[in-house]
Structure formats: structure tokens, C-alpha cells
Motif scaffolding. Structure first.
Motif, mmCIF file in Angstrom:
data_model
loop_
_atom_site.group_PDB
_atom_site.id
_atom_site.type_symbol
_atom_site.label_atom_id
_atom_site.label_comp_id
_atom_site.label_asym_id
_atom_site.label_seq_id
_atom_site.Cartn_x
_atom_site.Cartn_y
_atom_site.Cartn_z
ATOM 1 N N ARG A 90 0.834 -1.209 0.000
ATOM 2 C CA ARG A 90 0.000 0.000 0.000
ATOM 3 C C ARG A 90 0.863 1.251 0.000
ATOM 4 O O ARG A 90 0.551 2.242 -0.672
ATOM 5 N N ALA A 91 1.967 1.238 0.731
ATOM 6 C CA ALA A 91 2.854 2.402 0.769
ATOM 7 C C ALA A 91 3.436 2.689 -0.612
ATOM 8 O O ALA A 91 3.498 3.842 -1.052
ATOM 9 N N GLN A 92 3.859 1.625 -1.289
ATOM 10 C CA GLN A 92 4.429 1.818 -2.623
ATOM 11 C C GLN A 92 3.366 2.262 -3.623
ATOM 12 O O GLN A 92 3.613 3.106 -4.482
ATOM 13 N N GLU A 93 2.175 1.689 -3.519
ATOM 14 C CA GLU A 93 1.089 2.092 -4.408
ATOM 15 C C GLU A 93 0.743 3.568 -4.209
ATOM 16 O O GLU A 93 0.567 4.325 -5.167
ATOM 17 N N ASN A 94 0.642 3.978 -2.939
ATOM 18 C CA ASN A 94 0.292 5.362 -2.657
ATOM 19 C C ASN A 94 1.393 6.324 -3.088
ATOM 20 O O ASN A 94 1.119 7.446 -3.537
ATOM 21 N N ALA A 95 2.657 5.903 -2.964
ATOM 22 C CA ALA A 95 3.754 6.732 -3.461
ATOM 23 C C ALA A 95 3.660 6.901 -4.969
ATOM 24 O O ALA A 95 3.893 7.984 -5.518
ATOM 25 N N LEU A 96 3.283 5.829 -5.644
ATOM 26 C CA LEU A 96 3.103 5.890 -7.089
ATOM 27 C C LEU A 96 1.974 6.832 -7.455
ATOM 28 O O LEU A 96 2.098 7.673 -8.350
ATOM 29 N N VAL A 97 0.870 6.735 -6.736
ATOM 30 C CA VAL A 97 -0.295 7.553 -7.026
ATOM 31 C C VAL A 97 0.011 9.032 -6.863
ATOM 32 O O VAL A 97 -0.475 9.878 -7.616
ATOM 33 N N GLU A 98 0.838 9.380 -5.863
ATOM 34 C CA GLU A 98 1.174 10.790 -5.652
ATOM 35 C C GLU A 98 1.920 11.383 -6.846
ATOM 36 O O GLU A 98 1.943 12.599 -7.022
ATOM 37 N N LEU A 99 2.543 10.523 -7.652
ATOM 38 C CA LEU A 99 3.267 11.007 -8.829
ATOM 39 C C LEU A 99 2.393 11.117 -10.065
ATOM 40 O O LEU A 99 2.838 11.616 -11.094
ATOM 41 N N LEU A 100 1.157 10.641 -9.974
ATOM 42 C CA LEU A 100 0.288 10.672 -11.145
ATOM 43 C C LEU A 100 -0.015 12.103 -11.549
ATOM 44 O O LEU A 100 -0.239 12.980 -10.712
ATOM 45 N N ASP A 101 -0.063 12.295 -12.840
ATOM 46 C CA ASP A 101 -0.391 13.617 -13.382
ATOM 47 C C ASP A 101 -1.912 13.743 -13.487
ATOM 48 O O ASP A 101 -2.485 13.658 -14.563
ATOM 49 N N ILE A 102 -2.546 13.932 -12.348
ATOM 50 C CA ILE A 102 -4.005 14.067 -12.307
ATOM 51 C C ILE A 102 -4.357 15.535 -12.512
ATOM 52 O O ILE A 102 -3.822 16.408 -11.810
ATOM 53 N N PRO A 103 -5.237 15.846 -13.455
ATOM 54 C CA PRO A 103 -5.569 17.247 -13.725
ATOM 55 C C PRO A 103 -6.098 17.961 -12.480
ATOM 56 O O PRO A 103 -6.805 17.370 -11.651
ATOM 57 N N ALA A 104 -5.754 19.225 -12.365
ATOM 58 C CA ALA A 104 -6.187 20.007 -11.206
ATOM 59 C C ALA A 104 -7.700 20.040 -11.088
ATOM 60 O O ALA A 104 -8.246 20.072 -9.976
ATOM 61 N N VAL A 105 -8.385 19.993 -12.241
ATOM 62 C CA VAL A 105 -9.848 20.053 -12.202
ATOM 63 C C VAL A 105 -10.421 18.852 -11.449
ATOM 64 O O VAL A 105 -11.469 18.947 -10.796
ATOM 65 N N ALA A 106 -9.724 17.699 -11.493
ATOM 66 C CA ALA A 106 -10.205 16.508 -10.801
ATOM 67 C C ALA A 106 -10.125 16.692 -9.292
ATOM 68 O O ALA A 106 -11.074 16.391 -8.553
ATOM 69 N N ASP A 107 -8.983 17.172 -8.826
ATOM 70 C CA ASP A 107 -8.837 17.411 -7.388
ATOM 71 C C ASP A 107 -9.782 18.503 -6.899
ATOM 72 O O ASP A 107 -10.341 18.421 -5.798
ATOM 73 N N GLU A 108 -9.952 19.519 -7.714
ATOM 74 C CA GLU A 108 -10.875 20.610 -7.361
ATOM 75 C C GLU A 108 -12.294 20.080 -7.200
ATOM 76 O O GLU A 108 -13.011 20.412 -6.245
ATOM 77 N N LEU A 109 -12.694 19.207 -8.119
ATOM 78 C CA LEU A 109 -14.024 18.608 -8.030
ATOM 79 C C LEU A 109 -14.112 17.684 -6.820
ATOM 80 O O LEU A 109 -15.135 17.645 -6.118
ATOM 81 N N GLY A 110 -13.020 16.944 -6.557
ATOM 82 C CA GLY A 110 -13.003 16.067 -5.391
ATOM 83 C C GLY A 110 -13.204 16.824 -4.097
ATOM 84 O O GLY A 110 -13.868 16.332 -3.164
ATOM 85 N N ASP A 111 -12.649 18.022 -4.002
ATOM 86 C CA ASP A 111 -12.836 18.844 -2.805
ATOM 87 C C ASP A 111 -14.306 19.191 -2.601
ATOM 88 O O ASP A 111 -14.808 19.212 -1.464
ATOM 89 N N ARG A 112 -15.023 19.454 -3.682
ATOM 90 C CA ARG A 112 -16.444 19.794 -3.560
ATOM 91 C C ARG A 112 -17.241 18.592 -3.034
ATOM 92 O O ARG A 112 -18.138 18.739 -2.209
ATOM 93 N N PHE A 113 -16.912 17.399 -3.543
ATOM 94 C CA PHE A 113 -17.610 16.209 -3.061
ATOM 95 C C PHE A 113 -17.273 15.940 -1.605
ATOM 96 O O PHE A 113 -18.150 15.589 -0.805
#
Length: 499
Positions: free
Chosen positions: A28-51
Motif C-alpha cells: 500500500r505504501a508503494q502504491e500510494n507513493a506511485l499515485v502521488e506522482l500521477l499527473d491528475i488534472p487540477a480540475v479533478a482534485d478541485e471537483l473532489g474537494d467539492r464532493f
């Protein structure tokens, strides 16, 4: 296959292929480290904050996660959430530039924010009647339950999105990350259950083999072989859409071979597996099916980079489908396929119409199949200019594709023969270029026609008009267009010295 997962510098951050053998906490630690490097568009995180602010969770899911891990750009972003559709509409109200609810009965709300197109779907726990492919929609209460109903494990991964640093959650209950790293295509549930729910997934398997270079798990290919007949439940339009995506992939030969080996091709393009029965008349060591796959690969090599050509690829794959029904054994023992291009063009037209291809695709592919042998009458350049013109006229706007198809159709292992064929086609293309150049010149006219010459000089029809015309044409070729006044001046000067 080894998938190009997200990297940091030159080192791969995670090695998911070994995930099953690692302690869960480390994995899980390695998976989460990998995920933090993903190029996820800012609009996705912005929408996630609203949810999150509304008391719900939002996950980037499916192909969007797969492509982010592979560093492949994707057009749309797909999300799943525990919020129901009406609640989704309320959360995005005032934030989205536009919304649409055409898929709301299936739990999907479409959203546009600036240049991004998003689809947000409530967790699903559907059931299928296994007669058609439309599910009996039922909303679910868990992300894992939603992911298990997806087609393949590489599409059954999710990332919780929001802007809280280091707080993204990666969800992969069915080993999609390990499968992605290993390049293996498998199903979250049993493949029999998955394909019974939606037989189109079998075609999608072949499409992913072509697009991403994956290798299907043995249980997947076994199920495809056993359940190929279920594809008859799917509309021809959807079959065509998947087949086209397969052909336009990076590895279409692998996808086609999977269709043929599992029997699915019999329900898509039965003419392709039928070519295994015919022997190529030039090189009897390989069958026409293998020859056609090689021609397809060679045609792809001649495409403009980054511009896959569906018409050319269809023509390359299907150019010899007329051989099985025209196969004859000659008295000298050789095998012939007389007029297979004519028969093949008719077969191609019928098959592409059955698959609901647009008329222009049907017409273009069948015409290329019809013309693909015409060059072999060229010999060593004995064609007359009129024959070359007919070749160009019959090909019309397909001429460049025809050049590529004919050159790709040379698969002989005899290097001397291959070189001779290429030189011969070089000669034909040179003839075409010369004729085009000449005919462009022939199309140029002088600035005064015969009637104007006769009126200005006061002469009757006859050889003198022709001589004056040739003089003005030579001036036109040398100096370009002349004004009416200049042309008349030049004509009178010529007449003073020559008439």
C-alpha cells in the motif's frame, strides 16, 4: 509486455508485478507513493474537494487511471462516487460550465468545466438479463462492488481525488496495477461471468491487445473461444466500432490473430480466417492469411506518423479475401486465383455494409481492393501514356493509398524479385509524375484564343492562326500571364515579322 508505469527520473517507483508477494502495508505504501506522482488534472482534485465538502467521496476510475499510470493522454475524465445522480447535480451546480443528464437513468452526469469534459457515475451494482447487453441498473453502496462489474482488472482501479497533500487513496482490489505492469489482460470476476453479462467485452479484449500490447490471461482466451457465439447478441454498429478501434491500434495484427484464434472473427469478418485455406501463388510457403497480416503491417509502416488510416488498413487486411472462392489448381500444379480482385471487391463491399461502415469507407476500401492488382500488368514499363492516365483516373483521390497498398503487397522473401517489383513501381510513379507535369503544361493556354487572333490580325482560319497561337503560348510559358494590351502588342509585333 512491461508497461511504462509512472517513473521518477529513470527508476520505476513501484514494481506492482511483485505486489502479491509483498506485505500488505509495504504494498500500500508503494502504491500510494506511485499515485502521488500521477499527473491528475487540477480540475479533478478541485471537483473532489467539492464532493468531500458535501460529505461524499469521488474517485477517478477506469481507463482514466490506467492511462494516467501509462502516461497516455486521455480525452475525457471518468469518475465514480457514492453520491446519487440528483446529489451530483447539486454538488456541481455553480461550478460546472455546463451539465447534461442524458445518461442519468444509468447514474451518469456529464459535466464541462473550461476545456475539460467529465463524466460522474454513481456506484453501480448492476445485473444483466444476458439476452442483450443492457444492464438492469441498480445503484451500489461500495466502490469495490462497482469495480468488480468492470470489464478488466486494468480498468478496475480507482484514485480518490482531492487537494489534500499526501492524502490520496489508491483502490485496487482486483490486482489491476500488477496486471498493468505485467501487461496481462484479465477480468475482475470470472471471464465467463463478465462475458455473459456483456459479450462486447470479448471484442474489447482484442482491442486492448491491439491498442496497448497486452497479453490476455489464459482463462480469458479460453472463455472467448467457448463463448464466441455470444457476440451475435451485439449490434453490428457496436461490433464495427470495436473492430475499427482494434485496426487503428498500435498492434492490430495481434488483435486480429486473437479474434481468429478464438473464433470471434467468424462473427466479425469471417473472410479473414477463411484465407487460411488458400495458398499464396507467389510464395507457397505461407498462406494468404499470414500474407495479409504482413501486408497490413507493411502498409502501417507507410502511413504518416501519428495518422493511422482506417481505409488503408482495411484494404490491406482484406485485399486478398477473393482468393479462397477463386482458388484453382492449374495443370502444371500451380495454384491460381484468377479475378480474385473483382470477387474480393464485391465481398468487401458486402462485409463492410453488414458492419454498418459509412458509404465512403465502403466505396474506398472496395475500390482499393479492386485496383490492387492493376499494377502487375505494368510489366517493365510497357504501359502507354493512356494506360497510365487510366490508372490514375480510376484511383482518383485514392492514388496515394493505392501506391502504399501495392508496395505493401510485396512480401516475397526473394530479395531480387522484391527489388525488381519496387523498381518497377518506382518507374510507374515516375511516369505518373511526368504525365502530370506535362498535362499541367498542356492545360496552360495563351492569353488570346484563336478567335481573338483572327479578329486582331484580320486573317481567316488557317495555319497562320496556329503559328500565332504557338508564339503566344511560348510567351505565356516563358513570361507568365500577360495583360490583354500586352498580348495584343506582342501579337502585332510577331505578325509584322512573320506574316
Amino acid at each position: 509486455m512491461s508497461s511504462p508505469l509512472v517513473t521518477s527520473g529513470t527508476a520505476v517507483v513501484a514494481d506492482p508485478a511483485g505486489a502479491p508477494d509483498r506485505p500488505d502495508a509495504l504494498r500500500r505504501a508503494q502504491e500510494n507513493a506511485l499515485v502521488e506522482l500521477l499527473d491528475i488534472p487540477a480540475v479533478a482534485d478541485e471537483l473532489g474537494d467539492r464532493f468531500r465538502a458535501a460529505g461524499h467521496t469521488l474517485y477517478l476510475v477506469g481507463g482514466s487511471v490506467r492511462d494516467a499510470l501509462l502516461r497516455r493522454g486521455g480525452a475525457d475524465l471518468d469518475f465514480t462516487t457514492d453520491a446519487r445522480p440528483e446529489r451530483i447535480l447539486g454538488i456541481v451546480a455553480g461550478w460546472a460550465d455546463a451539465t447534461w443528464d442524458t445518461g442519468i437513468e444509468f447514474g451518469t452526469v456529464g459535466v464541462r468545466r473550461a476545456d475539460e469534459t467529465l463524466e460522474i457515475t454513481t456506484f453501480r451494482a448492476d445485473a444483466y438479463d444476458r439476452v442483450g447487453r443492457k444492464p438492469l441498473v441498480r445503484f451500489g453502496d461500495s466502490l469495490e462492488g462497482d469495480l468488480v462489474r468492470r470489464d478488466f482488472t486494468v480498468n478496475a482501479m480507482a484514485v480518490e481525488v482531492h487537494t489534500a497533500p499526501g492524502d490520496r487513496r489508491f483502490v485496487d482490489p482486483y490486482g489491476g496495477l500488477a496486471a498493468l505492469a505485467a501487461g496481462v489482460l484479465d477480468t475482475p470476476a470470472s471471464p465467463q461471468e463478465s462475458f455473459a453479462d456483456d459479450p462486447l467485452r470479448m471484442l474489447r479484449a482484442a482491442r486492448f491487445v491491439s491498442q496497448l500490447g497486452f497479453t490476455p490471461a489464459e482463462r480469458v482466451t479460453s472463455a472467448m473461444s467457448a463463448m464466441a457465439g455470444e457476440l451475435a447478441r451485439i449490434t453490428r454498429e457496436r461490433v464495427q466500432a470495436e473492430f475499427s478501434k482494434l485496426l487503428l491500434g498500435a498492434h492490430p495484427r495481434r488483435g486480429i490473430e486473437l479474434l481468429v484464434d478464438t473464433g470471434l472473427a467468424e462473427y466479425v469478418v469471417p473472410e479473414v480466417p477463411a484465407m487460411r485455406l488458400a495458398i499464396d501463388e507467389h510464395m507457397q510457403h505461407k498462406d494468404v492469411y499470414t500474407h495479409s497480416l504482413v501486408v497490413l503491417e507493411q502498409a502501417i509502416d507507410r502511413e504518416e506518423p501519428g495518422k493511422p488510416d482506417l481505409v488503408l488498413r482495411l484494404a490491406a487486411l482484406l485485399h486478398d479475401v477473393g482468393k479462397p472462392p477463386t482458388r484453382r489448381k492449374e495443370p502444371d500444379g500451380r495454384v491460381s486465383f484468377h479475378h480474385h480482385e473483382v470477387v474480393g471487391a464485391k465481398m468487401v463491399r458486402k462485409r463492410l455494409r453488414d458492419l454498418r461502415y459509412p458509404k465512403h469507407v465502403v466505396d474506398d476500401v472496395s475500390q482499393l481492393v479492386y485496383l490492387h492488382l492493376r499494377f502487375h500488368g505494368y510489366g517493365k514499363g510497357e504501359w502507354t501514356d493512356s494506360a497510365v492516365r487510366r490508372y490514375v483516373a480510376d484511383a482518383g483521390p485514392l492514388l496515394e493509398r493505392l501506391h502504399k497498398l501495392v508496395r505493401s503487397d510485396c512480401t516475397t522473401r526473394n530479395r531480387r524479385r522484391a527489388a525488381a517489383l519496387q523498381r518497377s513501381y518506382d518507374s510507374l510513379e515516375d511516369r505518373i509524375a511526368e504525365l502530370r507535369k506535362q498535362e499541367e503544361l498542356d492545360a496552360i493556354r495563351p492569353d488570346l484564343d484563336g478567335n481573338a487572333i483572327m479578329a486582331i490580325l484580320g486573317i481567316p482560319p488557317g495555319p497562320q492562326v496556329g503559328r500565332a497561337y504557338k508564339h503566344l503560348l511560348a510567351l505565356r510559358m516563358e513570361r507568365g500571364p500577360l495583360s490583354r494590351e500586352d498580348a495584343e502588342t506582342e501579337l502585332r509585333a510577331w505578325a509584322a515579322d512573320n506574316l
